[in-house]
Design a protein around this motif. Structure first.
Motif, short mmCIF file in Angstrom:
data_model
loop_
_atom_site.label_atom_id
_atom_site.label_comp_id
_atom_site.label_asym_id
_atom_site.label_seq_id
_atom_site.Cartn_x
_atom_site.Cartn_y
_atom_site.Cartn_z
N LEU A 181 0.84 -1.19 0.00
CA LEU A 181 0.00 0.00 0.00
C LEU A 181 0.88 1.25 0.00
N GLY A 182 0.64 2.16 -0.92
CA GLY A 182 1.43 3.40 -0.97
C GLY A 182 2.65 3.31 -1.85
N ILE A 183 3.01 2.11 -2.29
CA ILE A 183 4.14 1.96 -3.22
C ILE A 183 3.62 2.13 -4.64
N SER A 184 4.32 2.88 -5.45
CA SER A 184 3.83 3.20 -6.79
C SER A 184 3.65 1.93 -7.63
N LYS A 185 2.65 1.98 -8.51
CA LYS A 185 2.40 0.84 -9.40
C LYS A 185 3.63 0.58 -10.29
N ARG A 186 4.32 1.63 -10.64
CA ARG A 186 5.51 1.46 -11.49
C ARG A 186 6.55 0.62 -10.77
N ASP A 187 6.80 0.91 -9.49
CA ASP A 187 7.80 0.16 -8.73
C ASP A 187 7.36 -1.29 -8.52
N ILE A 188 6.05 -1.49 -8.29
CA ILE A 188 5.56 -2.87 -8.08
C ILE A 188 5.65 -3.66 -9.38
N ARG A 189 5.34 -3.01 -10.49
CA ARG A 189 5.42 -3.70 -11.78
C ARG A 189 6.86 -4.09 -12.10
N ARG A 190 7.78 -3.24 -11.78
CA ARG A 190 9.19 -3.57 -12.03
C ARG A 190 9.64 -4.72 -11.13
N LEU A 191 9.13 -4.73 -9.91
CA LEU A 191 9.44 -5.84 -9.01
C LEU A 191 8.87 -7.14 -9.55
N TYR A 192 7.60 -7.10 -9.99
CA TYR A 192 6.96 -8.30 -10.54
C TYR A 192 7.71 -8.78 -11.79
N ALA A 193 8.17 -7.83 -12.61
CA ALA A 193 8.89 -8.21 -13.83
C ALA A 193 10.13 -9.03 -13.51
N ARG A 194 10.79 -8.70 -12.39
CA ARG A 194 11.97 -9.46 -12.00
C ARG A 194 11.60 -10.85 -11.48
N PHE A 195 10.50 -10.96 -10.74
CA PHE A 195 10.11 -12.22 -10.12
C PHE A 195 9.04 -12.99 -10.90
N GLU A 196 8.75 -12.54 -12.11
CA GLU A 196 7.71 -13.19 -12.91
C GLU A 196 8.01 -14.67 -13.14
N GLY A 197 9.28 -14.98 -13.36
CA GLY A 197 9.65 -16.38 -13.55
C GLY A 197 9.27 -17.23 -12.35
N ASP A 198 9.49 -16.74 -11.14
CA ASP A 198 9.12 -17.47 -9.92
C ASP A 198 7.61 -17.65 -9.81
N PHE A 199 6.86 -16.61 -10.13
CA PHE A 199 5.40 -16.70 -10.07
C PHE A 199 4.90 -17.77 -11.03
N LYS A 200 5.40 -17.77 -12.25
CA LYS A 200 4.86 -18.67 -13.27
C LYS A 200 5.39 -20.09 -13.16
N LEU A 201 6.66 -20.24 -12.81
CA LEU A 201 7.22 -21.58 -12.68
C LEU A 201 6.51 -22.41 -11.63
N PHE A 202 6.05 -21.75 -10.56
CA PHE A 202 5.50 -22.50 -9.43
C PHE A 202 4.00 -22.25 -9.21
N GLY A 203 3.35 -21.67 -10.21
CA GLY A 203 1.89 -21.60 -10.20
C GLY A 203 1.29 -20.57 -9.27
N TYR A 204 2.03 -19.50 -8.95
CA TYR A 204 1.47 -18.47 -8.08
C TYR A 204 0.79 -17.39 -8.93
N GLN A 205 -0.34 -16.91 -8.41
CA GLN A 205 -1.12 -15.92 -9.13
C GLN A 205 -0.46 -14.55 -9.10
N LYS A 206 -0.59 -13.82 -10.18
CA LYS A 206 -0.16 -12.43 -10.21
C LYS A 206 -0.98 -11.65 -9.18
N PRO A 207 -0.34 -10.85 -8.31
CA PRO A 207 -1.09 -10.14 -7.26
C PRO A 207 -2.24 -9.32 -7.81
N GLU A 208 -3.37 -9.36 -7.11
CA GLU A 208 -4.58 -8.66 -7.57
C GLU A 208 -4.36 -7.16 -7.65
N PHE A 209 -3.53 -6.60 -6.76
CA PHE A 209 -3.34 -5.15 -6.78
C PHE A 209 -2.55 -4.70 -8.02
#
Length: 354
Positions: free
Chosen positions: A323-351
């Motif tokens: 909460l309060g962290i910019s969407k740009r910063d969260i998207r960049r974080l997700y971009a780095r960890f996207e492989g971990d999310f997809k390899l192990f079946g975790y959902q992309k965060p709803e926010f």
């Protein structure tokens, strides 16, 4: 004489009806006692065949609803095979190659602990309950007779805990490890990062002062936007550091301390090493006994008791931290960890979907 014959026929008829009734009753009793087992087996078969085929997940990067890591009982062993198949499918995706593949370097080999006696390899993924698995292997290696007798300060002391790592083995011996039982544990990537931040920068154990006094100042100098802010490191600073495409120059300064927040891909090379089982922290109550059985050691050691509720995914906590962290910063974080999310079946965060 006629009366005698009549009585004999009546007696015969009565015997016939008694025998008939006995046969019917016997059949009824047999069906009554056998049906529950037969019904259960039938129901189990129907349930298993209703689950999507483990070997066919074209383009799928998430588990079906009933197979998401939720902490509920999962279907064995189908779910474990499906996790591995999902991982293999993602490893084959060219678009994710940079996020799913890594060299099996010394950094990776330093993360993999060996129990040679029972032919087991365990890849360490910090902040996912690894301390308990290391205790299991320490006992199996014979350094201590039981988990309860292992001093806490010895578990992570690699000179005293009796846990060799694959990086210390000869190349010839390492080639023979293809036949070993190999596993590691994962959890929701963002929740893991929150756990790492809290443990290393908020609670900051006394025996690890460098996180607060060396690593935190380095992150603040580079990533704090408000230069007049004098508070210690904030989660927002941590997120900017991790999401920066040029984070590696700072990682080199931090050395192996980065293992608490680098990706599972960087730690365990799941697309390069053929793992036997991937456990999920959210379903550890089921996964731990399964791993021990598959490794053939369930009769030798038990996984330590799991505190109630500790493995449950806390969606509210995750949302509050971001909460309060910019969407740009969260998207960049997700971009780095996207492989971990997809390899192990975790959902992309709803926010990130809103």
């Amino acid at each position: 004489m006629f009366d005698n014959m009549h009585h004999q026929w009546l007696l015969l008829a009565a015997c016939f009806w008694v025998i008939l009734m006995f046969m019917v009753a016997s059949k009824f009793i047999t069906l009554t006692f056998k049906d529950p087992d037969a019904y259960s087996a039938k129901q189990e078969f129907l349930f298993l065949t209703a689950v999507p085929d483990a070997g066919r997940l074209p383009g799928e990067t998430h588990f079906p609803e009933e197979l998401k890591p939720t902490g509920k009982m999962l279907v064995e062993p189908l779910v474990y095979a499906q996790r591995l198949e999902l991982m293999r499918n993602v490893c084959r995706e060219d678009a994710l190659r940079n996020l799913s593949h890594t060299a099996v370097s010394k950094f990776v080999l330093d993360r993999i602990f060996v129990c040679d006696k029972h032919k087991i390899l365990f890849c360490q993924t910090p902040k996912v309950g690894n301390t308990q698995w290391k205790k299991v292997l320490i006992v199996l290696n014979g350094a201590f007779p039981s988990i309860e007798e292992i001093p806490e300060n010895v578990v992570h002391d690699h000179e005293k805990n009796g846990l060799p790592r694959t990086s210390s083995l000869s190349s010839i011996f390492f080639l023979s490890l293809k036949t070993y039982f190999k596993f590691f544990i994962v959890r929701d990537p963002f929740e893991r990062l929150i756990s790492a931040f809290k443990d290393k920068f908020v609670h900051n154990p006394r025996f690890e002062p460098w996180y607060r006094h060396e690593i935190a100042p380095g992150i603040i100098r580079k990533y704090r936007r408000n230069r007049t802010e004098t508070r210690g490191i904030q989660f927002e600073d941590f997120v900017r550091y991790l999401g920066d495409p040029n984070h590696r120059w700072l990682d080199l300064q931090f050395g192996d301390h980065i293992i608490h927040w680098v990706t599972y891909v960087e730690l365990c090379a799941p697309c390069e090493i053929t793992y036997s089982v991937v456990g999920h922290h959210e379903t550890l109550e089921d996964d731990a006994p399964y791993i021990l059985r598959e490794a053939g050691i369930d009769h030798l050691v038990a996984y330590p008791t799991i505190p109630l509720g500790i493995t449950a995914y806390n969606r509210t906590k995750v949302e509050q931290y971001f909460l309060g962290i910019s969407k740009r910063d969260i998207r960049r974080l997700y971009a780095r960890f996207e492989g971990d999310f997809k390899l192990f079946g975790y959902q992309k965060p709803e926010f990130l979907l809103n």
